[in-house]
Design a protein around this motif. Sequence first.
Motif, PDB file in Angstrom:
ATOM      1  N   VAL A   1     -36.996  14.321 -26.728  1.00  0.00           N
ATOM      2  CA  VAL A   1     -37.323  13.736 -28.023  1.00  0.00           C
ATOM      3  C   VAL A   1     -38.044  12.410 -27.840  1.00  0.00           C
ATOM      4  N   ASP A   2     -39.177  12.250 -28.528  1.00  0.00           N
ATOM      5  CA  ASP A   2     -39.843  10.950 -28.667  1.00  0.00           C
ATOM      6  C   ASP A   2     -39.506  10.433 -30.058  1.00  0.00           C
ATOM      7  N   LEU A   3     -38.739   9.350 -30.131  1.00  0.00           N
ATOM      8  CA  LEU A   3     -38.323   8.766 -31.402  1.00  0.00           C
ATOM      9  C   LEU A   3     -39.196   7.549 -31.681  1.00  0.00           C
ATOM     10  N   ILE A   4     -40.010   7.634 -32.717  1.00  0.00           N
ATOM     11  CA  ILE A   4     -40.972   6.578 -33.033  1.00  0.00           C
ATOM     12  C   ILE A   4     -40.391   5.663 -34.100  1.00  0.00           C
ATOM     13  N   ASP A   5     -40.241   4.387 -33.751  1.00  0.00           N
ATOM     14  CA  ASP A   5     -39.644   3.389 -34.638  1.00  0.00           C
ATOM     15  C   ASP A   5     -40.691   2.321 -34.957  1.00  0.00           C
ATOM     16  N   ASN A   6     -40.906   2.037 -36.242  1.00  0.00           N
ATOM     17  CA  ASN A   6     -41.895   1.000 -36.574  1.00  0.00           C
ATOM     18  C   ASN A   6     -41.286  -0.407 -36.583  1.00  0.00           C
ATOM     19  N   ARG A   7     -40.036  -0.524 -36.146  1.00  0.00           N
ATOM     20  CA  ARG A   7     -39.393  -1.834 -36.007  1.00  0.00           C
ATOM     21  C   ARG A   7     -39.034  -2.074 -34.545  1.00  0.00           C
ATOM     22  N   ASP A   8     -38.439  -3.248 -34.276  1.00  0.00           N
ATOM     23  CA  ASP A   8     -38.127  -3.580 -32.881  1.00  0.00           C
ATOM     24  C   ASP A   8     -36.674  -3.297 -32.506  1.00  0.00           C
ATOM     25  N   GLN A   9     -35.909  -2.718 -33.454  1.00  0.00           N
ATOM     26  CA  GLN A   9     -34.513  -2.400 -33.191  1.00  0.00           C
ATOM     27  C   GLN A   9     -34.106  -1.211 -34.039  1.00  0.00           C
ATOM     28  N   LEU A  10     -33.323  -0.310 -33.475  1.00  0.00           N
ATOM     29  CA  LEU A  10     -32.836   0.833 -34.240  1.00  0.00           C
ATOM     30  C   LEU A  10     -31.857   0.373 -35.316  1.00  0.00           C
ATOM     31  N   LEU A  11     -32.039   0.867 -36.528  1.00  0.00           N
ATOM     32  CA  LEU A  11     -31.091   0.642 -37.621  1.00  0.00           C
ATOM     33  C   LEU A  11     -30.662  -0.824 -37.671  1.00  0.00           C
ATOM     34  N   SER A  12     -31.640  -1.679 -37.932  1.00  0.00           N
ATOM     35  CA  SER A  12     -31.432  -3.127 -37.837  1.00  0.00           C
ATOM     36  C   SER A  12     -30.418  -3.663 -38.842  1.00  0.00           C
ATOM     37  N   PHE A  13     -30.010  -2.858 -39.820  1.00  0.00           N
ATOM     38  CA  PHE A  13     -28.986  -3.301 -40.771  1.00  0.00           C
ATOM     39  C   PHE A  13     -27.590  -3.261 -40.151  1.00  0.00           C
ATOM     40  N   LEU A  14     -27.464  -2.602 -38.992  1.00  0.00           N
ATOM     41  CA  LEU A  14     -26.170  -2.517 -38.318  1.00  0.00           C
ATOM     42  C   LEU A  14     -25.881  -3.793 -37.539  1.00  0.00           C
ATOM     43  N   ASP A  15     -24.628  -3.958 -37.158  1.00  0.00           N
ATOM     44  CA  ASP A  15     -24.264  -4.993 -36.209  1.00  0.00           C
ATOM     45  C   ASP A  15     -25.088  -4.768 -34.941  1.00  0.00           C
TER      46      ASP A  15
ATOM     47  N   GLU B   1     -24.681  -5.253 -31.821  1.00  0.00           N
ATOM     48  CA  GLU B   1     -24.005  -4.629 -30.680  1.00  0.00           C
ATOM     49  C   GLU B   1     -23.891  -3.121 -30.865  1.00  0.00           C
ATOM     50  N   ILE B   2     -23.657  -2.705 -32.100  1.00  0.00           N
ATOM     51  CA  ILE B   2     -23.562  -1.274 -32.405  1.00  0.00           C
ATOM     52  C   ILE B   2     -24.937  -0.621 -32.271  1.00  0.00           C
ATOM     53  N   SER B   3     -25.961  -1.290 -32.782  1.00  0.00           N
ATOM     54  CA  SER B   3     -27.328  -0.777 -32.661  1.00  0.00           C
ATOM     55  C   SER B   3     -27.726  -0.622 -31.195  1.00  0.00           C
ATOM     56  N   ASP B   4     -27.385  -1.616 -30.374  1.00  0.00           N
ATOM     57  CA  ASP B   4     -27.696  -1.533 -28.943  1.00  0.00           C
ATOM     58  C   ASP B   4     -26.962  -0.364 -28.283  1.00  0.00           C
ATOM     59  N   ALA B   5     -25.722  -0.137 -28.682  1.00  0.00           N
ATOM     60  CA  ALA B   5     -24.951   0.974 -28.115  1.00  0.00           C
ATOM     61  C   ALA B   5     -25.584   2.312 -28.470  1.00  0.00           C
ATOM     62  N   LEU B   6     -26.054   2.439 -29.725  1.00  0.00           N
ATOM     63  CA  LEU B   6     -26.727   3.671 -30.124  1.00  0.00           C
ATOM     64  C   LEU B   6     -27.983   3.894 -29.287  1.00  0.00           C
ATOM     65  N   SER B   7     -28.781   2.847 -29.117  1.00  0.00           N
ATOM     66  CA  SER B   7     -30.003   2.961 -28.318  1.00  0.00           C
ATOM     67  C   SER B   7     -29.680   3.432 -26.905  1.00  0.00           C
ATOM     68  N   TYR B   8     -28.641   2.851 -26.310  1.00  0.00           N
ATOM     69  CA  TYR B   8     -28.256   3.217 -24.949  1.00  0.00           C
ATOM     70  C   TYR B   8     -27.894   4.697 -24.853  1.00  0.00           C
ATOM     71  N   HIS B   9     -27.088   5.169 -25.783  1.00  0.00           N
ATOM     72  CA  HIS B   9     -26.615   6.552 -25.689  1.00  0.00           C
ATOM     73  C   HIS B   9     -27.701   7.559 -26.048  1.00  0.00           C
ATOM     74  N   LEU B  10     -28.615   7.200 -26.924  1.00  0.00           N
ATOM     75  CA  LEU B  10     -29.748   8.085 -27.173  1.00  0.00           C
ATOM     76  C   LEU B  10     -30.623   8.193 -25.917  1.00  0.00           C
ATOM     77  N   ARG B  11     -30.893   7.063 -25.295  1.00  0.00           N
ATOM     78  CA  ARG B  11     -31.692   7.086 -24.066  1.00  0.00           C
ATOM     79  C   ARG B  11     -30.980   7.877 -22.970  1.00  0.00           C
ATOM     80  N   ASN B  12     -29.671   7.817 -22.981  1.00  0.00           N
ATOM     81  CA  ASN B  12     -28.882   8.517 -21.962  1.00  0.00           C
ATOM     82  C   ASN B  12     -28.966  10.031 -22.114  1.00  0.00           C
ATOM     83  N   THR B  13     -29.390  10.501 -23.291  1.00  0.00           N
ATOM     84  CA  THR B  13     -29.573  11.943 -23.500  1.00  0.00           C
ATOM     85  C   THR B  13     -31.060  12.295 -23.606  1.00  0.00           C
ATOM     86  N   ASN B  14     -31.876  11.512 -22.901  1.00  0.00           N
ATOM     87  CA  ASN B  14     -33.316  11.792 -22.772  1.00  0.00           C
ATOM     88  C   ASN B  14     -34.114  11.606 -24.056  1.00  0.00           C
ATOM     89  N   VAL B  15     -33.666  10.714 -24.939  1.00  0.00           N
ATOM     90  CA  VAL B  15     -34.480  10.331 -26.091  1.00  0.00           C
ATOM     91  C   VAL B  15     -35.325   9.122 -25.677  1.00  0.00           C
TER      92      VAL B  15
END
Length: 464
Positions: free
Chosen positions: A201-215, A217-231
């Motif tokens: 999966v190529d996930l295209i984000d027009n911002r500099d952080q996933l789901l920036s409304f989240l805390d 630390e939580i947003s960073d954790a999501l990014s890590y685990h998505l990358r860990n499954t080849n996103v």
Amino acid sequence: MAVYNYDVVVLGSGPAGEGAAMNAVKAGRKVAVVDSRREVGGNSTHLGTVPSKALRHSVRQIMQFNTNPMFRQIGEPRWFSFPDVLKSAERVISKQVSSRTGYYARNRIDVFHGTASFADEHTVEVVCPTGAVEKLVAKDIVVATGSRPYRPDGVDFNHPRVYDSDTILTLSHTPRRLIIYGAGVIGCEYASIFSGLGVLVDLIDNRDQLLSFLDAEISDALSYHLRNTNVLIRHNEEYERIEGVDNGVVLHLKSGKKIKADALLWCNGRTGNTDKLALENVGLKANGRGQLEVDEHYRTSVKNIYAAGDVIGWPSLASAAFDQGRSASGSIVQNDSWRFVNDVPTGIYTIPEISSIGKNERELTQDKIPYEVGKAFFKGMARAQISSEPVGMLKILFHRETLEVLGVHCFGYQASEIVHIGQAIMNQKGEANTLKYFVNTTFNYPTMAEAYRVAAFDGLNRLF
């Protein structure tokens, strides 16, 4: 043309429409519901919440089977196609439709199937699938027509490899590589689903952080685990054009990059379903995203016309939509069931899932509120170890001096369930909404809820 008279007519049978209809009929009103489909449930049941979460559940089970060593006694890791896992979603949809059809029947609510439009502020005309037109006259009307994916003019959605979050449910194969344009909640959820099936999966984000409304630390954790499954997450990118080719799609980005994949899923915004309502006949006008403006009682600028759910915008969640619909009809029947819906937990069904309520660290810092943090990491929790779900944490933000709970943020197994304990405590008064509740309350062991006790002690240990 047949004419029917009602106290309340509700346009749409999704969560907002159902909430409005049920509250009104329980208050003794004669109610009709109009839906454009032949089956009730709205987009939430047929295209959005239910199918995507059923898909996610099936993919989680597949991932557990393929990664848990215990299952190697049964067989080797297996590959499942997208159409295979879609079958489980279809079964859930069928059960939901059956349940909801029963609700309307038991409560003697008339259901009309067809396309509704305003003739005047008290009259709705319904064009049935047969072509017949039925006229519904009502004292009050609730618009709960929901939303659909936003489709910009420059994207060819007729191309067989270009999908949106509705049409993706018709996907008849499993692509090897998928581009998801838009990294909002829906985009991140589908990134989890497809990567769990082994799709690149190529996930295209027009911002500099996933789901920036989240805390953060939580947003960073999501990014890590998505990358860990080849996103592959590509931040700060915008599309220039989408080129459909015979064997796939080429995404041209404004940065000059070109990305090719077997298919593209467009997840960049939604539009309210108001374009067929003939709003001009009642003096209403939707905004650029097809949404209606309402006051805190969910009343539009026309005094007897109300609106609720996705068609009014924020927060565009099925959970909030039901309560908004109920509150809209509460304003009509005046049975003390009205409330302005703003105590809404965030529930994001990625893998792992995310849920939160209240303020995050960034907001508390900006507001100069002296807060402290308590954390419980799931890898240390007995229930998470038993369930082979070590990923995630519970994070409690609380006032340093009063110990009042200011925010709860959860990432991992059963996050969307766990958050409701924090929500309940935050709504209490006095000492009941402080960290002391978690310290002085006995939790079942082993449970995921016990994370509150662990996080509370962790937070108290940070004080001096």
